[in-house]
Design a protein around this motif. Structure first.
Motif, mmCIF file in Angstrom:
data_model
loop_
_atom_site.group_PDB
_atom_site.id
_atom_site.type_symbol
_atom_site.label_atom_id
_atom_site.label_comp_id
_atom_site.label_asym_id
_atom_site.label_seq_id
_atom_site.Cartn_x
_atom_site.Cartn_y
_atom_site.Cartn_z
ATOM 1 N N SER A 264 -11.981 1.653 5.062
ATOM 2 C CA SER A 264 -12.694 1.234 3.853
ATOM 3 C C SER A 264 -11.736 0.952 2.703
ATOM 4 O O SER A 264 -12.082 0.209 1.781
ATOM 5 C CB SER A 264 -13.696 2.317 3.434
ATOM 6 N N LEU A 265 -10.536 1.530 2.755
ATOM 7 C CA LEU A 265 -9.535 1.296 1.718
ATOM 8 C C LEU A 265 -8.698 0.043 1.970
ATOM 9 O O LEU A 265 -7.932 -0.362 1.096
ATOM 10 C CB LEU A 265 -8.596 2.510 1.621
ATOM 11 N N ASP A 266 -8.846 -0.557 3.137
ATOM 12 C CA ASP A 266 -8.026 -1.704 3.521
ATOM 13 C C ASP A 266 -8.580 -2.983 2.879
ATOM 14 O O ASP A 266 -9.664 -3.442 3.258
ATOM 15 C CB ASP A 266 -8.018 -1.836 5.043
ATOM 16 N N PRO A 267 -7.874 -3.592 1.930
ATOM 17 C CA PRO A 267 -8.398 -4.793 1.267
ATOM 18 C C PRO A 267 -8.364 -6.037 2.140
ATOM 19 O O PRO A 267 -8.850 -7.084 1.723
ATOM 20 C CB PRO A 267 -7.471 -4.947 0.052
ATOM 21 N N THR A 268 -7.791 -5.947 3.341
ATOM 22 C CA THR A 268 -7.794 -7.095 4.249
ATOM 23 C C THR A 268 -8.870 -6.984 5.315
ATOM 24 O O THR A 268 -8.993 -7.873 6.159
ATOM 25 C CB THR A 268 -6.424 -7.239 4.947
ATOM 26 N N LEU B 202 -5.905 -10.857 1.805
ATOM 27 C CA LEU B 202 -6.981 -10.114 1.172
ATOM 28 C C LEU B 202 -8.278 -10.915 1.220
ATOM 29 O O LEU B 202 -8.259 -12.148 1.159
ATOM 30 C CB LEU B 202 -6.644 -9.802 -0.293
ATOM 31 N N THR B 203 -9.396 -10.205 1.312
ATOM 32 C CA THR B 203 -10.692 -10.880 1.286
ATOM 33 C C THR B 203 -11.010 -11.303 -0.148
ATOM 34 O O THR B 203 -10.527 -10.684 -1.105
ATOM 35 C CB THR B 203 -11.809 -9.961 1.788
ATOM 36 N N PRO B 204 -11.816 -12.360 -0.333
ATOM 37 C CA PRO B 204 -12.198 -12.761 -1.699
ATOM 38 C C PRO B 204 -12.854 -11.631 -2.488
ATOM 39 O O PRO B 204 -12.616 -11.487 -3.688
ATOM 40 C CB PRO B 204 -13.181 -13.912 -1.457
#
Length: 388
Positions: free
Chosen positions: A237-241, A327-329
């Motif tokens: 859940s902490l992974d921004p990718t 990274l996701t938008p």
């Protein structure tokens, strides 16, 4: 919801309803400010649309500079309070109801659901301020894998355990009459010494215990594997990718992990959080003395989740995560807001999250638009070729 509806629906009825429900937000100043910022595509601050009293402005200046460490500590303590308070209430209802012959007051399901919702509340309300650790294991893993400052981690861990202690004390006061009645039932039935300091006794609302004679090796395994699962979900859940977990979904996903832990593995014995366990055990010892310490199991309950969470973070970083993913938008927007807050209030040094600068961010956000433009150009070229 009502305000936005009044902008879309025709007629004066919707407008009057919006004014009666939220007249403040429909003042001309609010509309002009919001319209101006929307037209210019600039950053919108809360102070631009909802001016605060002078005393509040003064406090914000103070908390963003000299007292920011205090604000983070309060956020960590509030997060632990929300998580523990929700779970303890359901646990007290279940234990007191069972001892009093009223099994309808609670169940393992209600306890798991309450803890999971407490986790959702904690992350949703407090994570934006402190980072949302709420567990010494997460804080220690952050020191190892995220360069979280050690002096700050020490403050966080003390605050988390203290919050667990205070929350248990508050719940004890709220439930004291019913807990004493449950103790009286045990005394009358001659079960006080066998049940009082067990998972089914009144002390078990706050301290965590196992049945005497339980195989502690299996208890350790149960705790370690379950905490590993929770830690893996937290780190994902902490992974921004991670395209599958936008920031808004993270609180619910972590909450569900805790629910799974309670529903499936708490009958064997599960602590899952050092702040909850140590804070609750110290509070139980404050009320009932050393008899509430939990014996040899106390160390398993308090410490096992720390290496389990560290291993979960290591496994995720080595095998499931990747620094080469984009990274996701959703995370770009989320982190930009975080970066802007830290820069505006001088809470971070120059170059903080430099990878989110507008040029690189614009390229990331406009990926789909660029692809659409290229597709249109290809179609136009094809049409031109056909005509030729």
């Amino acid at each position: 919801m009502v305000v936005f509806a009044s902008w879309v629906l025709p007629g004066t009825l919707a407008i009057k309803g919006a004014l009666s429900c939220s007249s403040f937000f429909l003042t001309s100043g609010f509309v002009r400010s919001l319209t101006a910022t929307a037209m210019s595509h600039s950053k919108v601050y809360l102070s631009d649309i909802a001016p605060r009293p002078r005393w509040m402005t003064s406090w914000e200046r103070l908390k963003h500079r000299e007292a920011h460490w205090l604000v983070e500590i309060v956020a960590e303590m509030m997060g632990v309070f929300l998580y523990v308070y929700a779970g303890l209430g359901a646990t007290a209802a279940f234990i007191v109801g069972s001892l009093g012959g009223n099994s309808g007051l609670g169940s393992l399901y209600t306890i798991g659901f309450a803890y999971s919702m407490g986790v959702v509340f904690a992350i949703s309300l407090c994570a934006a301020t402190s980072g949302g650790h709420f567990n010494p294991a997460v804080t220690i893993a952050s020191v190892i894998f995220r360069d979280f400052p050690i002096h700050k981690a020490t403050r966080y861990i003390i605050a988390q355990i203290l919050a667990g202690y205070i929350t248990c004390l508050i719940v004890y006061v709220q439930w004291k009459d019913l807990l004493l009645a449950a103790e009286k039932v045990l005394v009358e039935k001659g079960l006080y010494h066998s049940m009082m300091f067990s998972s089914a006794g009144p002390a078990g609302v706050f301290g965590l215990y196992v049945t005497p004679g339980t195989n502690l090796a299996r208890v350790f395994m149960n705790e370690f594997v379950t905490d590993f699962l929770i830690g893996l979900v937290i780190w994902a859940s902490l992974d921004p990718t991670n395209q599958m977990i936008p920031p808004a979904a993270a609180p619910w996903l972590v909450g569900m992990a805790y629910a799974v832990a309670v529903w499936g593995y708490s009958p064997t014995a599960i602590a899952a959080n050092t702040a909850r366990d140590v804070g609750g055990r110290l509070m139980a010892m404050t009320i009932w003395g050393n008899k509430a310490s939990g014996g040899r199991y106390a160390a398993i309950a308090a410490l096992t989740n720390i290496p389990a969470t560290i291993l979960a973070a290591l496994v995720y970083e080595l095998f499931l995560g990747s620094a080469t993913r984009t990274l996701t938008p959703h995370h770009i927007h989320f982190l930009r807001a975080h970066k802007q807050y830290y820069e505006d209030n001088k809470l971070a040094p120059y170059g903080y999250l430099e990878g989110l600068n507008p040029r690189r961010g614009d390229r990331a956000e406009s990926f789909e638009l660029d692809m659409g433009g290229k597709a249109r150009e290809i179609r136009i070229d094809n049409m031109s070729g056909d005509r030729a």
